[in-house]
Design a protein around this motif. Structure first.
Motif, PDB file in Angstrom:
ATOM      1  N   PHE A  65       0.825  -1.206   0.000  1.00 57.82           N
ATOM      2  CA  PHE A  65       0.000   0.000   0.000  1.00 57.82           C
ATOM      3  C   PHE A  65       0.863   1.262   0.000  1.00 57.82           C
ATOM      4  N   ASP A  66       0.472   2.260  -0.776  1.00 56.30           N
ATOM      5  CA  ASP A  66       1.203   3.533  -0.871  1.00 56.30           C
ATOM      6  C   ASP A  66       0.609   4.536   0.125  1.00 56.30           C
ATOM      7  N   PHE A  67       1.196   4.615   1.315  1.00 58.85           N
ATOM      8  CA  PHE A  67       0.681   5.509   2.363  1.00 58.85           C
ATOM      9  C   PHE A  67       0.863   6.976   1.998  1.00 58.85           C
ATOM     10  N   GLY A  68       1.906   7.305   1.254  1.00 54.33           N
ATOM     11  CA  GLY A  68       2.113   8.689   0.818  1.00 54.33           C
ATOM     12  C   GLY A  68       0.989   9.154  -0.089  1.00 54.33           C
ATOM     13  N   LEU A  69       0.586   8.305  -1.001  1.00 55.16           N
ATOM     14  CA  LEU A  69      -0.531   8.634  -1.887  1.00 55.16           C
ATOM     15  C   LEU A  69      -1.817   8.791  -1.092  1.00 55.16           C
ATOM     16  N   TYR A  70      -2.053   7.878  -0.137  1.00 56.88           N
ATOM     17  CA  TYR A  70      -3.256   7.979   0.695  1.00 56.88           C
ATOM     18  C   TYR A  70      -3.275   9.312   1.447  1.00 56.88           C
ATOM     19  N   SER A  71      -2.160   9.698   2.038  1.00 57.99           N
ATOM     20  CA  SER A  71      -2.093  10.965   2.770  1.00 57.99           C
ATOM     21  C   SER A  71      -2.385  12.146   1.849  1.00 57.99           C
ATOM     22  N   SER A  72      -1.884  12.080   0.613  1.00 57.81           N
ATOM     23  CA  SER A  72      -2.156  13.149  -0.352  1.00 57.81           C
ATOM     24  C   SER A  72      -3.633  13.226  -0.703  1.00 57.81           C
ATOM     25  N   VAL A 106      -6.122  12.266   1.238  1.00 58.19           N
ATOM     26  CA  VAL A 106      -6.805  12.799   2.427  1.00 58.19           C
ATOM     27  C   VAL A 106      -6.654  14.318   2.478  1.00 58.19           C
ATOM     28  N   GLU A 107      -5.442  14.810   2.256  1.00 58.57           N
ATOM     29  CA  GLU A 107      -5.208  16.256   2.273  1.00 58.57           C
ATOM     30  C   GLU A 107      -6.066  16.963   1.223  1.00 58.57           C
ATOM     31  N   ALA A 108      -6.134  16.390   0.026  1.00 58.88           N
ATOM     32  CA  ALA A 108      -6.935  16.995  -1.044  1.00 58.88           C
ATOM     33  C   ALA A 108      -8.419  17.010  -0.684  1.00 58.88           C
ATOM     34  N   THR A 109      -8.911  15.941  -0.090  1.00 61.55           N
ATOM     35  CA  THR A 109     -10.342  15.899   0.253  1.00 61.55           C
ATOM     36  C   THR A 109     -10.690  16.912   1.332  1.00 61.55           C
ATOM     37  N   HIS A 110      -9.759  17.194   2.221  1.00 71.61           N
ATOM     38  CA  HIS A 110     -10.038  18.172   3.272  1.00 71.61           C
ATOM     39  C   HIS A 110      -9.774  19.602   2.807  1.00 71.61           C
ATOM     40  N   ARG A 111      -8.908  19.774   1.851  1.00 74.03           N
ATOM     41  CA  ARG A 111      -8.653  21.097   1.275  1.00 74.03           C
ATOM     42  C   ARG A 111      -9.838  21.533   0.411  1.00 74.03           C
ATOM     43  N   HIS A 112     -10.522  20.562  -0.192  1.00 72.21           N
ATOM     44  CA  HIS A 112     -11.666  20.839  -1.073  1.00 72.21           C
ATOM     45  C   HIS A 112     -12.922  20.176  -0.525  1.00 72.21           C
ATOM     46  N   LYS A 113     -13.269  20.522   0.718  1.00 75.74           N
ATOM     47  CA  LYS A 113     -14.401  19.891   1.404  1.00 75.74           C
ATOM     48  C   LYS A 113     -15.704  20.001   0.618  1.00 75.74           C
TER      49      LYS A 113
END
Length: 108
Positions: A85-92, A94-101
């Protein structure tokens, strides 16, 4: 049309913003002890497993569950995602979904 329920993707960083809500979290299983697991998802998260949870130490796991006041997650469902699993991609993501709620997160 039936109401749709939003299940936001989060990491440990966002737990306190979702107390009492159902969320989706992916993390690396760092400890299994009885009906509890500890996941690393940009921070430590304690998850309270249900009887259908079959996670393996060292693997990635996806949990969907309700965030408790103590910031643990009561698991409703879980999936073992293995070791690639690519945890870096997952974190990105998550960040995008919260930046563009307005696109990704519903307050239903």
């Amino acid at each position: 049309m039936a109401d749709q329920m939003s299940t936001p993707r989060i990491t440990a960083t966002y737990l306190d913003n979702f107390v009492g809500r159902v969320v989706m979290l992916v993390g690396k299983v760092t400890q299994l002890l009885g009906n509890q697991a500890t996941l690393d998802s940009d921070g430590t998260v304690t998850v309270l497993l249900n009887h259908d949870s079959h996670l393996a130490n060292g693997n990635a796991a996806q949990v969907i569950g309700k965030v408790n006041p103590d910031l643990s997650i009561k698991v409703l469902s879980s999936n073992d995602l293995g070791t690639g699993f690519d945890f870096g991609l997952y974190s990105s993501v998550v960040e995008a979904t919260h930046r563009h709620k307005e696109i990704f997160v519903s307050d239903n």
